[in-house]
Scaffold this active site. Structure first.
Site, PDB file in Angstrom:
ATOM      1  N   LYS A 180       9.255  17.492  55.143  1.00 44.22           N
ATOM      2  CA  LYS A 180       8.584  16.834  54.065  1.00 44.22           C
ATOM      3  C   LYS A 180       7.639  17.846  53.354  1.00 44.22           C
ATOM      4  O   LYS A 180       7.363  17.558  52.030  1.00 44.22           O
ATOM      5  CB  LYS A 180       8.012  15.593  54.365  1.00 44.22           C
ATOM      6  CG  LYS A 180       6.992  15.708  55.305  1.00 44.22           C
ATOM      7  CD  LYS A 180       6.613  14.282  55.735  1.00 44.22           C
ATOM      8  CE  LYS A 180       5.447  14.182  56.618  1.00 44.22           C
ATOM      9  NZ  LYS A 180       5.964  14.232  58.322  1.00 44.22           N
ATOM     10  N   LYS A 232      13.314  24.373  58.835  1.00 45.05           N
ATOM     11  CA  LYS A 232      13.959  23.284  59.014  1.00 45.05           C
ATOM     12  C   LYS A 232      13.656  22.378  57.558  1.00 45.05           C
ATOM     13  O   LYS A 232      12.678  22.670  57.061  1.00 45.05           O
ATOM     14  CB  LYS A 232      13.241  22.784  60.069  1.00 45.05           C
ATOM     15  CG  LYS A 232      12.066  22.219  60.088  1.00 45.05           C
ATOM     16  CD  LYS A 232      11.350  21.258  61.164  1.00 45.05           C
ATOM     17  CE  LYS A 232      10.049  20.784  60.682  1.00 45.05           C
ATOM     18  NZ  LYS A 232       9.453  19.620  61.275  1.00 45.05           N
ATOM     19  N   LYS A 277       0.837  23.415  61.056  1.00 49.86           N
ATOM     20  CA  LYS A 277       0.438  22.432  59.912  1.00 49.86           C
ATOM     21  C   LYS A 277      -0.941  22.550  59.640  1.00 49.86           C
ATOM     22  O   LYS A 277      -1.372  22.377  58.555  1.00 49.86           O
ATOM     23  CB  LYS A 277       0.585  20.919  60.682  1.00 49.86           C
ATOM     24  CG  LYS A 277       1.893  20.163  60.727  1.00 49.86           C
ATOM     25  CD  LYS A 277       1.843  18.831  61.065  1.00 49.86           C
ATOM     26  CE  LYS A 277       3.290  18.430  61.290  1.00 49.86           C
ATOM     27  NZ  LYS A 277       3.480  16.954  61.424  1.00 49.86           N
TER      28      LYS A 277
HETATM   29  N1  AQP Z   1      14.793  19.121  59.822  1.00 47.71           N
HETATM   30  C1  AQP Z   1      15.058  18.402  60.844  1.00 47.71           C
HETATM   31  N2  AQP Z   1      16.217  18.323  61.676  1.00 47.71           N
HETATM   32  C2  AQP Z   1      16.350  17.345  62.427  1.00 47.71           C
HETATM   33  N3  AQP Z   1      15.299  16.607  63.086  1.00 47.71           N
HETATM   34  C3  AQP Z   1      14.229  16.355  62.351  1.00 47.71           C
HETATM   35  N4  AQP Z   1      13.075  15.795  62.487  1.00 47.71           N
HETATM   36  C4  AQP Z   1      12.187  16.134  61.340  1.00 47.71           C
HETATM   37  N5  AQP Z   1      12.491  17.132  60.552  1.00 47.71           N
HETATM   38  C5  AQP Z   1      14.081  17.332  61.197  1.00 47.71           C
HETATM   39  C6  AQP Z   1      12.875  14.590  63.281  1.00 47.71           C
HETATM   40  O1  AQP Z   1      12.518  13.278  62.842  1.00 47.71           O
HETATM   41  C7  AQP Z   1      11.836  12.458  63.606  1.00 47.71           C
HETATM   42  C8  AQP Z   1      10.744  12.223  62.640  1.00 47.71           C
HETATM   43  O2  AQP Z   1       9.768  13.134  62.135  1.00 47.71           O
HETATM   44  P1  AQP Z   1       8.181  13.077  62.050  1.00 47.71           P
HETATM   45  O3  AQP Z   1       7.980  11.756  61.570  1.00 47.71           O
HETATM   46  O4  AQP Z   1       7.475  13.342  63.243  1.00 47.71           O
HETATM   47  O5  AQP Z   1       8.048  13.913  60.887  1.00 47.71           O
HETATM   48  P2  AQP Z   1       7.849  15.396  60.826  1.00 47.71           P
HETATM   49  O6  AQP Z   1       8.361  16.163  62.294  1.00 47.71           O
HETATM   50  O7  AQP Z   1       6.215  15.552  60.743  1.00 47.71           O
HETATM   51  O8  AQP Z   1       8.679  15.612  59.743  1.00 47.71           O
HETATM   52  P3  AQP Z   1       8.648  16.698  58.935  1.00 47.71           P
HETATM   53  O9  AQP Z   1       9.446  16.287  57.624  1.00 47.71           O
HETATM   54  O10 AQP Z   1       9.250  17.878  59.453  1.00 47.71           O
HETATM   55  O11 AQP Z   1       7.193  16.786  58.445  1.00 47.71           O
HETATM   56  P4  AQP Z   1       6.321  18.124  58.584  1.00 47.71           P
HETATM   57  O12 AQP Z   1       6.774  18.739  57.356  1.00 47.71           O
HETATM   58  O13 AQP Z   1       4.967  17.390  58.289  1.00 47.71           O
HETATM   59  O14 AQP Z   1       6.536  18.793  59.831  1.00 47.71           O
HETATM   60  C9  AQP Z   1      11.181  13.661  64.850  1.00 47.71           C
HETATM   61  O15 AQP Z   1      11.978  13.362  65.669  1.00 47.71           O
HETATM   62  C10 AQP Z   1      11.624  14.972  64.300  1.00 47.71           C
HETATM   63  O16 AQP Z   1      12.157  15.645  65.188  1.00 47.71           O
END
Ligand code: AQP
Length: 332
Positions: free
Chosen positions: A198, A195, A112
Protein backbone atom coordinates in the site's frame (compact mmCIF):
# COMPACT_ATOMS: atom_id res chain seq x y z
CA UNK A 1 -9.44 -29.02 14.86
CA UNK A 2 -6.19 -27.05 14.67
CA UNK A 3 -6.43 -23.34 15.33
CA UNK A 4 -5.63 -20.57 12.84
CA UNK A 5 -5.17 -16.89 13.55
CA UNK A 6 -4.37 -13.98 11.30
CA UNK A 7 -4.73 -10.22 11.34
CA UNK A 8 -5.01 -7.55 8.72
CA UNK A 9 -4.56 -3.79 9.05
CA UNK A 10 -7.43 -1.44 8.29
CA UNK A 11 -4.98 1.33 7.39
CA UNK A 12 -5.39 1.78 3.67
CA UNK A 13 -9.14 1.47 3.18
CA UNK A 14 -9.12 -0.87 0.22
CA UNK A 15 -7.24 -4.14 0.41
CA UNK A 16 -4.91 -4.79 -2.52
CA UNK A 17 -4.41 -7.84 -4.67
CA UNK A 18 -1.29 -8.82 -2.66
CA UNK A 19 -3.33 -8.91 0.57
CA UNK A 20 -6.03 -10.97 -1.10
CA UNK A 21 -3.87 -13.53 -2.91
CA UNK A 22 -1.16 -13.72 -0.25
CA UNK A 23 -3.37 -13.91 2.81
CA UNK A 24 -7.15 -13.53 2.60
CA UNK A 25 -7.69 -16.43 0.18
CA UNK A 26 -6.01 -18.66 2.73
CA UNK A 27 -8.23 -17.27 5.50
CA UNK A 28 -11.23 -18.41 3.50
CA UNK A 29 -9.80 -21.87 2.83
CA UNK A 30 -8.76 -22.47 6.45
CA UNK A 31 -12.31 -21.88 7.72
CA UNK A 32 -13.04 -25.39 6.46
CA UNK A 33 -10.23 -27.15 8.27
CA UNK A 34 -9.43 -24.96 11.27
CA UNK A 35 -10.98 -23.28 14.24
CA UNK A 36 -10.13 -19.94 12.65
CA UNK A 37 -9.81 -16.47 14.21
CA UNK A 38 -9.39 -13.41 12.00
CA UNK A 39 -8.91 -9.93 13.33
CA UNK A 40 -8.87 -6.41 11.96
CA UNK A 41 -5.82 -5.09 13.77
CA UNK A 42 -6.71 -1.52 14.60
CA UNK A 43 -4.14 -1.37 17.42
CA UNK A 44 -1.50 -1.92 14.74
CA UNK A 45 -3.04 0.77 12.55
CA UNK A 46 -2.12 3.54 15.02
CA UNK A 47 1.60 2.74 14.86
CA UNK A 48 1.65 5.35 12.08
CA UNK A 49 -0.36 8.60 12.27
CA UNK A 50 -4.07 8.07 11.72
CA UNK A 51 -7.21 10.14 11.29
CA UNK A 52 -9.69 8.89 13.94
CA UNK A 53 -12.82 9.12 11.78
CA UNK A 54 -11.02 7.42 8.91
CA UNK A 55 -9.73 4.62 11.13
CA UNK A 56 -13.25 3.95 12.42
CA UNK A 57 -14.65 3.83 8.89
CA UNK A 58 -11.75 1.73 7.63
CA UNK A 59 -12.21 -0.85 10.38
CA UNK A 60 -15.79 -1.48 9.23
CA UNK A 61 -14.61 -1.39 5.63
CA UNK A 62 -11.95 -4.02 6.36
CA UNK A 63 -14.53 -6.29 8.00
CA UNK A 64 -16.90 -5.80 5.04
CA UNK A 65 -14.14 -6.75 2.59
CA UNK A 66 -13.25 -9.86 4.58
CA UNK A 67 -16.88 -10.98 4.53
CA UNK A 68 -17.12 -10.14 0.82
CA UNK A 69 -14.05 -12.33 0.26
CA UNK A 70 -15.91 -15.30 1.68
CA UNK A 71 -15.37 -15.31 5.43
CA UNK A 72 -18.47 -16.77 7.03
CA UNK A 73 -19.14 -15.67 10.62
CA UNK A 74 -20.78 -19.05 11.28
CA UNK A 75 -17.59 -20.86 10.33
CA UNK A 76 -14.91 -18.52 11.71
CA UNK A 77 -14.48 -15.83 14.35
CA UNK A 78 -14.12 -12.33 12.91
CA UNK A 79 -13.43 -9.46 15.29
CA UNK A 80 -11.83 -6.08 15.82
CA UNK A 81 -8.58 -6.28 17.79
CA UNK A 82 -9.32 -3.37 20.14
CA UNK A 83 -12.56 -5.09 21.22
CA UNK A 84 -10.44 -7.72 22.94
CA UNK A 85 -8.25 -5.93 25.53
CA UNK A 86 -6.23 -9.09 26.19
CA UNK A 87 -4.15 -8.32 23.06
CA UNK A 88 -2.60 -5.23 24.66
CA UNK A 89 -2.33 -7.00 28.02
CA UNK A 90 -0.41 -10.01 26.74
CA UNK A 91 1.52 -7.64 24.45
CA UNK A 92 3.05 -6.02 27.54
CA UNK A 93 4.19 -9.37 28.91
CA UNK A 94 5.75 -10.22 25.55
CA UNK A 95 7.50 -6.81 25.44
CA UNK A 96 9.18 -7.71 28.71
CA UNK A 97 10.40 -10.98 27.25
CA UNK A 98 11.91 -9.54 24.07
CA UNK A 99 15.49 -8.36 23.78
CA UNK A 100 16.01 -4.84 22.47
CA UNK A 101 18.49 -6.11 19.90
CA UNK A 102 16.11 -8.86 18.89
CA UNK A 103 13.35 -6.33 18.21
CA UNK A 104 15.83 -4.12 16.33
CA UNK A 105 16.46 -6.89 13.83
CA UNK A 106 12.90 -6.84 12.48
CA UNK A 107 13.27 -5.82 8.85
CA UNK A 108 9.71 -4.49 8.55
CA UNK A 109 10.50 -1.89 11.21
CA UNK A 110 13.63 -0.89 9.36
CA UNK A 111 11.68 -0.52 6.09
CA UNK A 112 8.70 1.28 7.58
CA UNK A 113 10.65 3.63 9.84
CA UNK A 114 12.85 4.57 6.88
CA UNK A 115 9.68 5.35 4.94
CA UNK A 116 8.14 7.50 7.66
CA UNK A 117 11.40 9.17 8.63
CA UNK A 118 13.47 7.52 11.36
CA UNK A 119 12.92 10.45 13.76
CA UNK A 120 9.18 10.26 13.44
CA UNK A 121 8.88 6.49 13.90
CA UNK A 122 7.06 5.70 17.13
CA UNK A 123 7.94 3.20 19.83
CA UNK A 124 4.62 1.54 18.88
CA UNK A 125 5.92 0.89 15.37
CA UNK A 126 9.08 -0.56 16.91
CA UNK A 127 7.18 -2.95 19.17
CA UNK A 128 4.37 -3.83 16.77
CA UNK A 129 5.83 -7.28 15.92
CA UNK A 130 5.68 -8.05 19.65
CA UNK A 131 2.02 -7.13 19.81
CA UNK A 132 1.60 -9.43 16.84
CA UNK A 133 3.21 -12.19 18.89
CA UNK A 134 0.52 -11.67 21.53
CA UNK A 135 -2.21 -11.65 18.82
CA UNK A 136 -1.15 -15.13 17.75
CA UNK A 137 -0.32 -16.72 21.10
CA UNK A 138 -3.58 -15.65 22.76
CA UNK A 139 -5.47 -18.05 20.49
CA UNK A 140 -2.99 -20.93 20.82
CA UNK A 141 -2.81 -20.84 17.00
CA UNK A 142 -1.22 -23.79 15.22
CA UNK A 143 -1.13 -22.06 11.83
CA UNK A 144 -0.81 -18.42 10.84
CA UNK A 145 -1.83 -17.68 7.24
CA UNK A 146 0.27 -14.71 6.04
CA UNK A 147 2.34 -13.46 3.12
CA UNK A 148 6.08 -14.08 2.87
CA UNK A 149 6.84 -10.61 4.30
CA UNK A 150 5.53 -11.77 7.69
CA UNK A 151 7.78 -14.84 8.00
CA UNK A 152 10.26 -13.11 10.29
CA UNK A 153 7.47 -12.07 12.66
CA UNK A 154 6.22 -15.65 12.92
CA UNK A 155 9.78 -16.73 13.70
CA UNK A 156 9.83 -14.17 16.53
CA UNK A 157 6.49 -15.54 17.73
CA UNK A 158 7.91 -19.06 17.82
CA UNK A 159 11.02 -17.86 19.69
CA UNK A 160 8.98 -16.01 22.32
CA UNK A 161 6.53 -18.89 22.78
CA UNK A 162 9.48 -21.24 23.33
CA UNK A 163 11.15 -18.77 25.68
CA UNK A 164 8.00 -18.27 27.76
CA UNK A 165 7.30 -22.01 27.89
CA UNK A 166 10.94 -22.73 28.85
CA UNK A 167 11.03 -20.12 31.58
CA UNK A 168 7.57 -20.48 33.11
CA UNK A 169 6.29 -23.89 31.99
CA UNK A 170 4.22 -25.07 29.04
CA UNK A 171 1.68 -22.31 28.26
CA UNK A 172 1.63 -21.45 24.57
CA UNK A 173 1.28 -23.43 21.36
CA UNK A 174 4.29 -22.76 19.12
CA UNK A 175 2.73 -21.72 15.78
CA UNK A 176 3.79 -22.45 12.21
CA UNK A 177 3.56 -19.92 9.38
CA UNK A 178 1.10 -20.95 6.70
CA UNK A 179 2.52 -19.39 3.55
CA UNK A 180 1.44 -20.54 0.10
CA UNK A 181 4.57 -20.69 -2.02
CA UNK A 182 2.98 -19.56 -5.27
CA UNK A 183 1.25 -16.47 -3.88
CA UNK A 184 3.30 -15.67 -0.78
CA UNK A 185 4.67 -12.62 -2.52
CA UNK A 186 2.74 -10.75 -5.19
CA UNK A 187 4.87 -8.12 -6.88
CA UNK A 188 4.36 -4.47 -7.77
CA UNK A 189 3.11 -4.16 -11.37
CA UNK A 190 5.54 -1.34 -12.12
CA UNK A 191 8.52 -2.80 -10.28
CA UNK A 192 8.38 -6.60 -10.09
CA UNK A 193 11.46 -6.61 -7.87
CA UNK A 194 9.43 -5.32 -4.89
CA UNK A 195 6.25 -6.60 -3.25
CA UNK A 196 2.91 -5.03 -4.02
CA UNK A 197 2.35 -2.75 -1.05
CA UNK A 198 0.00 0.00 0.00
CA UNK A 199 2.97 2.29 0.38
CA UNK A 200 4.23 1.55 -3.14
CA UNK A 201 6.21 4.29 -4.80
CA UNK A 202 3.63 4.61 -7.57
CA UNK A 203 -0.12 3.88 -7.34
CA UNK A 204 0.17 2.35 -10.83
CA UNK A 205 1.95 -0.64 -9.32
CA UNK A 206 -0.84 -1.65 -6.97
CA UNK A 207 -4.29 -3.10 -7.67
CA UNK A 208 -6.74 -1.87 -5.04
CA UNK A 209 -9.74 -4.16 -4.88
CA UNK A 210 -12.19 -1.32 -4.33
CA UNK A 211 -10.96 0.86 -7.20
CA UNK A 212 -13.12 1.19 -10.30
CA UNK A 213 -12.46 -2.06 -12.20
CA UNK A 214 -11.58 -0.03 -15.28
CA UNK A 215 -8.76 1.65 -13.36
CA UNK A 216 -7.37 -1.72 -12.28
CA UNK A 217 -7.68 -3.11 -15.81
CA UNK A 218 -5.60 -0.20 -17.06
CA UNK A 219 -2.92 -0.92 -14.46
CA UNK A 220 -2.72 -4.55 -15.60
CA UNK A 221 -2.42 -3.42 -19.20
CA UNK A 222 0.49 -1.12 -18.39
CA UNK A 223 2.30 -3.63 -16.16
CA UNK A 224 6.06 -3.73 -16.68
CA UNK A 225 7.22 -6.93 -18.45
CA UNK A 226 10.46 -7.44 -20.40
CA UNK A 227 11.93 -7.03 -23.86
CA UNK A 228 11.24 -10.61 -25.00
CA UNK A 229 7.91 -11.79 -26.34
CA UNK A 230 7.60 -15.29 -24.91
CA UNK A 231 4.99 -15.95 -22.21
CA UNK A 232 6.83 -18.21 -19.81
CA UNK A 233 7.05 -18.52 -16.03
CA UNK A 234 10.58 -17.63 -14.97
CA UNK A 235 10.70 -15.54 -11.81
CA UNK A 236 14.35 -14.69 -12.21
CA UNK A 237 14.51 -13.71 -15.85
CA UNK A 238 10.88 -12.68 -16.36
CA UNK A 239 9.57 -11.41 -13.02
CA UNK A 240 6.86 -9.18 -14.49
CA UNK A 241 5.36 -11.86 -16.76
CA UNK A 242 5.65 -14.46 -14.00
CA UNK A 243 3.77 -12.19 -11.59
CA UNK A 244 0.95 -11.77 -14.13
CA UNK A 245 0.83 -15.54 -14.67
CA UNK A 246 0.63 -16.13 -10.91
CA UNK A 247 -2.26 -13.69 -10.57
CA UNK A 248 -4.04 -15.18 -13.61
CA UNK A 249 -3.56 -18.74 -12.44
CA UNK A 250 -4.75 -18.07 -8.88
CA UNK A 251 -7.84 -16.11 -9.90
CA UNK A 252 -8.97 -18.68 -12.49
CA UNK A 253 -7.63 -21.96 -11.13
CA UNK A 254 -5.82 -22.65 -14.45
CA UNK A 255 -2.37 -24.17 -13.96
CA UNK A 256 0.59 -22.01 -15.03
CA UNK A 257 1.72 -24.69 -17.51
CA UNK A 258 -1.73 -24.64 -19.08
CA UNK A 259 -1.55 -20.82 -19.39
CA UNK A 260 1.89 -21.07 -21.00
CA UNK A 261 0.42 -23.46 -23.58
CA UNK A 262 -2.65 -21.29 -24.13
CA UNK A 263 -0.52 -18.22 -24.85
CA UNK A 264 2.15 -19.89 -26.99
CA UNK A 265 2.89 -17.63 -29.95
CA UNK A 266 0.73 -14.84 -28.54
CA UNK A 267 2.04 -11.52 -27.30
CA UNK A 268 2.06 -9.89 -23.88
CA UNK A 269 -0.84 -7.68 -25.01
CA UNK A 270 -3.16 -10.70 -25.29
CA UNK A 271 -2.19 -11.96 -21.84
CA UNK A 272 -2.74 -8.55 -20.27
CA UNK A 273 -6.10 -8.00 -22.01
CA UNK A 274 -7.38 -11.40 -20.89
CA UNK A 275 -6.08 -10.96 -17.35
CA UNK A 276 -7.73 -7.57 -17.03
CA UNK A 277 -11.04 -9.20 -18.02
CA UNK A 278 -10.49 -11.95 -15.45
CA UNK A 279 -9.80 -9.32 -12.83
CA UNK A 280 -12.88 -7.25 -13.73
CA UNK A 281 -15.04 -10.36 -13.54
CA UNK A 282 -13.68 -11.28 -10.13
CA UNK A 283 -13.56 -7.82 -8.59
CA UNK A 284 -17.01 -6.60 -9.70
CA UNK A 285 -19.05 -8.95 -7.47
CA UNK A 286 -16.47 -8.50 -4.69
CA UNK A 287 -17.11 -4.73 -4.73
CA UNK A 288 -20.87 -5.26 -4.78
CA UNK A 289 -20.77 -7.62 -1.82
CA UNK A 290 -18.57 -5.18 0.12
CA UNK A 291 -21.10 -2.40 -0.50
CA UNK A 292 -23.93 -4.65 0.66
CA UNK A 293 -22.21 -5.30 3.99
CA UNK A 294 -21.39 -1.61 4.38
CA UNK A 295 -25.01 -0.75 3.66
CA UNK A 296 -26.10 -2.59 6.79
CA UNK A 297 -23.82 -1.33 9.59
CA UNK A 298 -26.08 -2.78 12.30
CA UNK A 299 -25.66 -6.27 10.86
CA UNK A 300 -21.93 -5.75 10.41
CA UNK A 301 -21.50 -4.51 13.98
CA UNK A 302 -23.57 -7.46 15.20
CA UNK A 303 -21.21 -9.91 13.48
CA UNK A 304 -18.21 -8.11 15.01
CA UNK A 305 -19.77 -8.07 18.49
CA UNK A 306 -20.43 -11.79 18.34
CA UNK A 307 -16.90 -12.36 17.04
CA UNK A 308 -15.42 -10.30 19.88
CA UNK A 309 -17.37 -12.35 22.45
CA UNK A 310 -16.05 -15.60 21.01
CA UNK A 311 -12.51 -14.25 20.77
CA UNK A 312 -12.55 -12.85 24.31
CA UNK A 313 -13.56 -16.18 25.79
CA UNK A 314 -10.44 -17.83 24.34
CA UNK A 315 -8.13 -14.86 24.91
CA UNK A 316 -9.16 -14.41 28.55
CA UNK A 317 -8.34 -18.01 29.36
CA UNK A 318 -4.88 -17.78 27.80
CA UNK A 319 -4.12 -14.44 29.42
CA UNK A 320 -5.16 -15.73 32.85
CA UNK A 321 -2.80 -18.70 32.46
CA UNK A 322 0.06 -16.44 31.34
CA UNK A 323 -0.52 -13.92 34.18
CA UNK A 324 -0.51 -16.74 36.68
CA UNK A 325 2.70 -18.21 35.26
CA UNK A 326 4.63 -14.93 35.41
CA UNK A 327 3.63 -14.46 39.05
CA UNK A 328 0.91 -11.82 39.06
CA UNK A 329 -1.23 -11.98 42.20
CA UNK A 330 -4.78 -12.90 41.18
CA UNK A 331 -7.37 -10.20 41.83
CA UNK A 332 -9.45 -11.16 44.88
N1 AQP B 1 2.52 -8.22 -1.92
C1 AQP B 1 2.04 -9.13 -1.11
N2 AQP B 1 2.02 -10.44 -1.47
C2 AQP B 1 1.52 -11.38 -0.64
N3 AQP B 1 1.01 -11.11 0.57
C3 AQP B 1 1.00 -9.83 0.98
N4 AQP B 1 0.56 -9.24 2.11
C4 AQP B 1 0.77 -7.90 2.02
N5 AQP B 1 1.35 -7.61 0.85
C5 AQP B 1 1.51 -8.78 0.18
C6 AQP B 1 -0.06 -9.95 3.22
O1 AQP B 1 -1.31 -9.36 3.50
C7 AQP B 1 -1.60 -9.54 4.88
C8 AQP B 1 -2.11 -8.27 5.48
O2 AQP B 1 -1.15 -7.30 5.40
P1 AQP B 1 -1.06 -6.17 6.50
O3 AQP B 1 -2.39 -5.73 6.88
O4 AQP B 1 -0.12 -6.59 7.56
O5 AQP B 1 -0.50 -5.08 5.68
P2 AQP B 1 0.94 -4.88 5.25
O6 AQP B 1 1.82 -6.08 5.26
O7 AQP B 1 1.35 -3.74 6.09
O8 AQP B 1 0.53 -4.55 3.78
P3 AQP B 1 1.34 -3.71 2.84
O9 AQP B 1 0.51 -3.23 1.73
O10 AQP B 1 2.55 -4.49 2.50
O11 AQP B 1 1.66 -2.48 3.76
P4 AQP B 1 3.01 -1.71 3.97
O12 AQP B 1 3.22 -0.96 2.71
O13 AQP B 1 2.69 -0.82 5.14
O14 AQP B 1 4.06 -2.73 4.25
C9 AQP B 1 -0.32 -10.04 5.55
O15 AQP B 1 -0.45 -11.41 5.80
C10 AQP B 1 0.73 -9.79 4.51
O16 AQP B 1 1.77 -10.75 4.58
Amino acid sequence: RPRALSGIQPTAGSFHLGNYLGAIRQYVALQETHDAFYTVVDLHAITVPQDPAELRANSRLAAAQLLASGLDPDRCTLFIQSHVPEHAQLGWVMNCLTGFGEASRMTQFKDKSARHGADRATVGLFTYPILQVADILLYQANHVPVGEDQRQHIELTRDLADRFNGRFGETFTVPEPYIVKETGRIYDLQDPAIKMSKSASTPKGIVNLLDEPKVSAKKIKSAVTDLETEIRFDEEKKPGVSNLLTIYSTLTGAAIAELERRYEGKGYGALKTDLSEVLIEWVTPFRERTQEYLGDPAMLDGILAKGADKARAVAAETLAAAYDKVGFLPAA
